[in-house]
Motif scaffolding. Structure first.
Motif, PDB file in Angstrom:
ATOM      1  N   GLU A 137       2.217   3.261  16.754  1.00  9.20           N
ATOM      2  CA  GLU A 137       1.498   3.586  15.528  1.00  9.20           C
ATOM      3  C   GLU A 137       2.455   3.741  14.347  1.00  9.20           C
ATOM      4  O   GLU A 137       2.169   3.269  13.238  1.00  9.20           O
ATOM      5  N   GLN A 138       3.597   4.388  14.548  1.00 12.71           N
ATOM      6  CA  GLN A 138       4.569   4.528  13.463  1.00 12.71           C
ATOM      7  C   GLN A 138       5.142   3.181  13.044  1.00 12.71           C
ATOM      8  O   GLN A 138       5.320   2.904  11.856  1.00 12.71           O
ATOM      9  N   GLN A 139       5.399   2.329  14.027  1.00 11.44           N
ATOM     10  CA  GLN A 139       5.891   0.984  13.721  1.00 11.44           C
ATOM     11  C   GLN A 139       4.833   0.198  12.952  1.00 11.44           C
ATOM     12  O   GLN A 139       5.144  -0.514  11.981  1.00 11.44           O
ATOM     13  N   ALA A 140       3.569   0.327  13.344  1.00 11.34           N
ATOM     14  CA  ALA A 140       2.486  -0.385  12.663  1.00 11.34           C
ATOM     15  C   ALA A 140       2.338   0.095  11.224  1.00 11.34           C
ATOM     16  O   ALA A 140       2.059  -0.701  10.319  1.00 11.34           O
ATOM     17  N   ILE A 141       2.522   1.391  10.996  1.00 14.93           N
ATOM     18  CA  ILE A 141       2.442   1.917   9.625  1.00 14.93           C
ATOM     19  C   ILE A 141       3.538   1.309   8.766  1.00 14.93           C
ATOM     20  O   ILE A 141       3.301   0.885   7.625  1.00 14.93           O
ATOM     21  N   ARG A 142       4.754   1.248   9.283  1.00 11.92           N
ATOM     22  CA  ARG A 142       5.860   0.650   8.507  1.00 11.92           C
ATOM     23  C   ARG A 142       5.600  -0.817   8.228  1.00 11.92           C
ATOM     24  O   ARG A 142       5.867  -1.321   7.127  1.00 11.92           O
ATOM     25  N   LEU A 143       5.060  -1.533   9.206  1.00  6.83           N
ATOM     26  CA  LEU A 143       4.755  -2.952   9.002  1.00  6.83           C
ATOM     27  C   LEU A 143       3.652  -3.120   7.965  1.00  6.83           C
ATOM     28  O   LEU A 143       3.719  -4.009   7.115  1.00  6.83           O
ATOM     29  N   GLY A 161       0.793  -1.218   0.000  1.00 10.04           N
ATOM     30  CA  GLY A 161       0.000   0.000   0.000  1.00 10.04           C
ATOM     31  C   GLY A 161       0.827   1.271   0.000  1.00 10.04           C
ATOM     32  O   GLY A 161       2.043   1.245   0.050  1.00 10.04           O
ATOM     33  N   ARG A 162       0.113   2.388  -0.079  1.00  7.67           N
ATOM     34  CA  ARG A 162       0.723   3.701   0.010  1.00  7.67           C
ATOM     35  C   ARG A 162       0.666   4.185   1.438  1.00  7.67           C
ATOM     36  O   ARG A 162      -0.271   3.889   2.179  1.00  7.67           O
ATOM     37  N   ARG A 163       1.642   4.988   1.839  1.00  4.69           N
ATOM     38  CA  ARG A 163       1.746   5.390   3.242  1.00  4.69           C
ATOM     39  C   ARG A 163       0.513   6.172   3.701  1.00  4.69           C
ATOM     40  O   ARG A 163       0.007   5.972   4.797  1.00  4.69           O
ATOM     41  N   VAL A 164       0.006   7.065   2.843  1.00  3.81           N
ATOM     42  CA  VAL A 164      -1.120   7.883   3.274  1.00  3.81           C
ATOM     43  C   VAL A 164      -2.347   7.022   3.552  1.00  3.81           C
ATOM     44  O   VAL A 164      -3.091   7.247   4.506  1.00  3.81           O
ATOM     45  N   ASP A 165      -2.576   5.980   2.726  1.00  6.50           N
ATOM     46  CA  ASP A 165      -3.719   5.094   2.951  1.00  6.50           C
ATOM     47  C   ASP A 165      -3.498   4.232   4.181  1.00  6.50           C
ATOM     48  O   ASP A 165      -4.409   4.027   4.993  1.00  6.50           O
ATOM     49  N   LEU A 212       2.923  -1.112   5.518  1.00  5.18           N
ATOM     50  CA  LEU A 212       3.454  -0.799   4.191  1.00  5.18           C
ATOM     51  C   LEU A 212       4.153  -2.009   3.590  1.00  5.18           C
ATOM     52  O   LEU A 212       4.062  -2.265   2.392  1.00  5.18           O
ATOM     53  N   ALA A 213       4.860  -2.746   4.428  1.00  9.45           N
ATOM     54  CA  ALA A 213       5.597  -3.918   3.935  1.00  9.45           C
ATOM     55  C   ALA A 213       4.656  -5.095   3.665  1.00  9.45           C
ATOM     56  O   ALA A 213       4.863  -5.862   2.727  1.00  9.45           O
TER      57      ALA A 213
END
Length: 729
Positions: free
Chosen positions: A528-534, A490-494, A536-537
């Protein structure tokens, strides 16, 4: 018929002149009146003629200006296109433009084409050998250039003819210069080879050889070289051969310092060459000396293996070394170097063996410390080296039980085995199941330490694989096929929006961290930042799974100190009790000394320094470091040192309590030691004397071996540090 009006008589002009002074008339008439009317008509005609000419000139001027403006615009447009890398417009497009615009456009494009052709000709002729004719290439490229649309207008071709001529002359001149340089280089290289051969075989050390060498300059093969060129080439050949040791430096020096044959002066005396020759002689002497040593060493090559073997074990005595030097006939400096070399090798062998013994001893001490529960006394570097060594030995041995024991030992100590981390980091579809099973075993031992083995991508990948197999009933093979690929990421904003929406319910379902601690604002932000990076991957994983994995990974980087989550820094999980004890005792001391109030005591905690994570500082509840009452600097400490000292303190304190109890029993007897004293002043004396009551009340108060009161932890820590400094730790 009589005519009453003379001016009405018809006039016939004989001549063709419009303003004749005396026109010949076929009839007799009075011309006075006629001349007056004619003069007026002539003036009017002249005025009209001049007005018409002026209007014509004005129209012509406007047309000329318009044509010039169009030409300038055409030049400008093509220039802008050229700078932007745009191809020229086709003739069909330019047909709608004015003649002036086309002329300006084509003139600019013609100049561009001439420049491009010049570059192409330069490249094409650069590869020609000396003597090859460039005319065919010139004709071919020029013909190709003149076929371009901009040269089809005869006027443009005529105007650009001088530029074309200049371009051709420039190409020819460039080719001539290049050809001359190649001829010169070729002749110089040929003469250089002759010079090298002559110097090497010694012919240029004789007058005849030098005279023949210089005579070659008068031949056609070397027509472009003069005497100075020859001297430079000959000097360069000498330097090359001298500094590489191919000729004897001293003999060459003697030859260079005197004129030979027809030479007017010695090559050594030429400006700037004496220093170059001196440097070459020095280098050549060094090279030849080294070659001599190598040749001598070759004599020992048969014994080298045996000598190295004995020296590596420190078994090569000085007497053996001297005997070997006598055998090969070494003398002077060579003998000294040889003897010194093998003495050094022997000493190095002894040191290496001692170092190996020390490393083995240190490794055994590390294992003993881990087995005894004293891993906190060891640095991460010691543990990492030991883990790497043990794992390598376990893999080489092939014993699965030994490998499992190594994993358990170091994982419980909070140490990541480097080879295992590398292996898990190289997860592919082929080894995913095996790596996941290994990770599962690590989780059983310590889930926090296990997460440090995985990258962010692999952490969620394994979590998704786990859900596929356990929740959705997939086989491992089906799970691998269902895992997300790069095309589905996915895209980071989504992803950020999706994670943000899921956090509210996630925190509601889990009011506290898994260890029961409160989630601070900073911890939530990290999760939350860690979850976003996960996400994205691995976007196919649910937001809840990503948040759960993120929380576990964030928790792995934190440690709870006096009820507050702080970055782990250089602390290990097992260090937490010791850090807590230090903080509590430190807070007590701060209250006693008046640094902080009793109300602040409960909120004192410790956290790593931002620029030095291996050291912690005592912190006030406000988040500011506690200042030392004397120095004014933050109170810092090594968390591992404190934790290890606390473990030793607790162990020695228990021994001291047992020692105190044993002393009481020895003093009053086992039977009386078990009685409970009572005395309230009304019921009479207790079963114990006053001395016995006091001793009973202090029966578990720890004492040192010499009978003194056991020290506080802070005093014990100070003594612990003093002992470490005395040992050089």
């Amino acid at each position: 018929m009589a005519r009453f009006k003379k001016q009405e008589i018809t006039r016939r002009t004989v001549t063709a002149q419009r303003n004749s002074d005396a026109p010949n008339l076929r009839v007799q008439a009075d011309l006075d009146s006629s001349r007056g009317y004619s003069a007026m008509g002539s003036v009017a005609a002249d005025v009209f003629s001049r007005l018409g000419a002026a209007a014509s000139r004005l129209q012509t001027d406007r047309a000329v200006r318009k044509d010039a403006e169009d030409q300038t615009q055409g030049q400008t447009d093509r220039t802008v296109e050229s700078l932007g890398g745009t191809a020229a417009q086709p003739a069909e497009t330019l047909a709608d433009k004015t003649a002036g615009y086309r002329r300006g456009y084509y003139l600019t494009e013609a100049a561009n084409r001439i420049h491009t052709t010049k570059l192409e000709l330069a490249k094409a002729t650069a590869g020609l050998r000396p003597g090859e004719d460039i005319a065919p290439i010139m004709q071919e490229r020029m013909a190709e250039m003149l076929k371009s649309p901009e040269f089809q207008d005869a006027a443009i071709l005529k105007e650009m003819q001088p530029a074309i001529q200049k371009m051709q002359e420039g190409v020819v001149e460039f080719r001539q210069k290049t050809e001359l340089a190649e001829i010169f280089d070729s002749q110089a290289e040929n003469l250089r080879q002759i010079a090298r051969d002559g110097v090497q075989d010694g012919s240029l050390l004789t007058a005849e050889g030098v005279n023949n060498f210089r005579a070659a300059l008068n031949t056609e093969a070397f027509a472009y070289l003069d005497d100075d060129d020859a001297d430079d080439i000959l000097s360069g050949a000498y330097i090359d051969l001298i500094e590489t040791g191919q000729i004897d430096p001293e003999n060459a020096k003697a030859a260079l310092q005197k004129p030979i044959g027809s030479a007017k002066a010695a090559l050594w005396d030429r400006t700037g060459w004496g220093e170059k020759f001196e440097t070459a002689v020095s280098a050549g002497s060094t090279v030849r000396a080294r070659k001599f040593e190598e040749a001598q060493a070759e004599m020992l090559s048969g014994m080298e293996y045996q000598l190295q073997g004995r020296a590596s074990k420190g078994q090569l005595a000085i007497g053996d070394i001297n005997a070997l030097a006598d055998k090969v006939g070494m003398h002077g400096k060579d003998r000294l170097s040889f003897v010194r070399r093998w003495i050094d090798q022997n000493d190095a062998g002894l040191k290496h063996m001692q170092s190996e013994a020390n490393r083995a001893k240190e490794h055994n001490q590390v294992i003993a410390a881990i087995n005894a529960g004293n891993a906190l006394s060891l640095t991460d570097s010691q543990l990492n080296k030991s883990a790497e060594k043990e794992w390598a030995a376990a893999v080489t041995g092939g014993d699965r039980k030994v490998q499992q024991a190594v994993i358990e030992r170091y994982t419980r100590a909070g140490i990541v085995i480097p080879q295992l981390k590398d292996m898990l980091g190289r997860t592919t579809a082929r080894n995913l199941t095996a790596n996941y099973n290994l990770y599962s075993e690590l989780v059983k031992i310590d889930p926090v330490a296990a997460d440090r083995y995985l990258s962010e991508s692999n952490a969620t990948l394994f979590a998704q694989h786990h859900d596929n197999v356990t929740k959705f009933g997939m086989t491992p093979e089906e799970s691998i096929q269902a895992l997300p690929t790069g095309a589905t990421k996915g895209r980071r904003v989504d992803v950020a929006r999706e994670i943000g929406q899921a956090t509210t319910q996630f925190y509601k379902d889990r009011p506290t961290l898994p260890n029961g601690a409160e989630r601070t604002r900073g911890v939530k932000a990290q999760i939350e930042q860690q979850a976003i990076r996960l996400a994205l991957a691995n976007p196919n994983a649910s937001p809840e799974d990503n948040l759960a994995v993120a929380e576990r990974r964030v928790l792995g980087g934190l440690i709870e100190v006096n009820g507050r989550m702080v970055p782990r820094g250089g602390a290990r999980p097992s260090a937490q009790p010791g850090i807590d004890a230090f903080v509590r005792d430190g807070a007590d001391d701060l209250v006693k000394t008046g640094v902080i109030s009793q109300e602040l005591k409960a909120g004192v905690y410790a956290a790593p320094l931002p620029n030095q994570p291996n050291r912690f500082a005592l912190m006030l509840p406000s988040g500011y470091p506690v200042a030392h009452p004397k120095t004014g600097r933050p109170i810092t400490f090594d968390p591992l040192e404190v934790a290890q000292a606390r473990a030793e303190y607790d162990s020695e304190r228990k021994e001291a309590e047992v020692r105190a109890s044993a002393k009481f029993k020895q003093q009053f007897g086992a039977e009386r030691a078990g009685l409970t004293p009572w005395y309230d002043g009304k019921r009479g004396p207790s079963l114990m004397t006053t001395e016995e009551v006091e001793a009973f009340n202090n029966r578990t108060k720890p004492i040192t071996e010499d009978g003194k009161d056991f020290p506080s932890f802070m005093d014990f820590l100070q003594e612990h540090r003093t002992k470490r400094k005395s040992k050089g730790q």
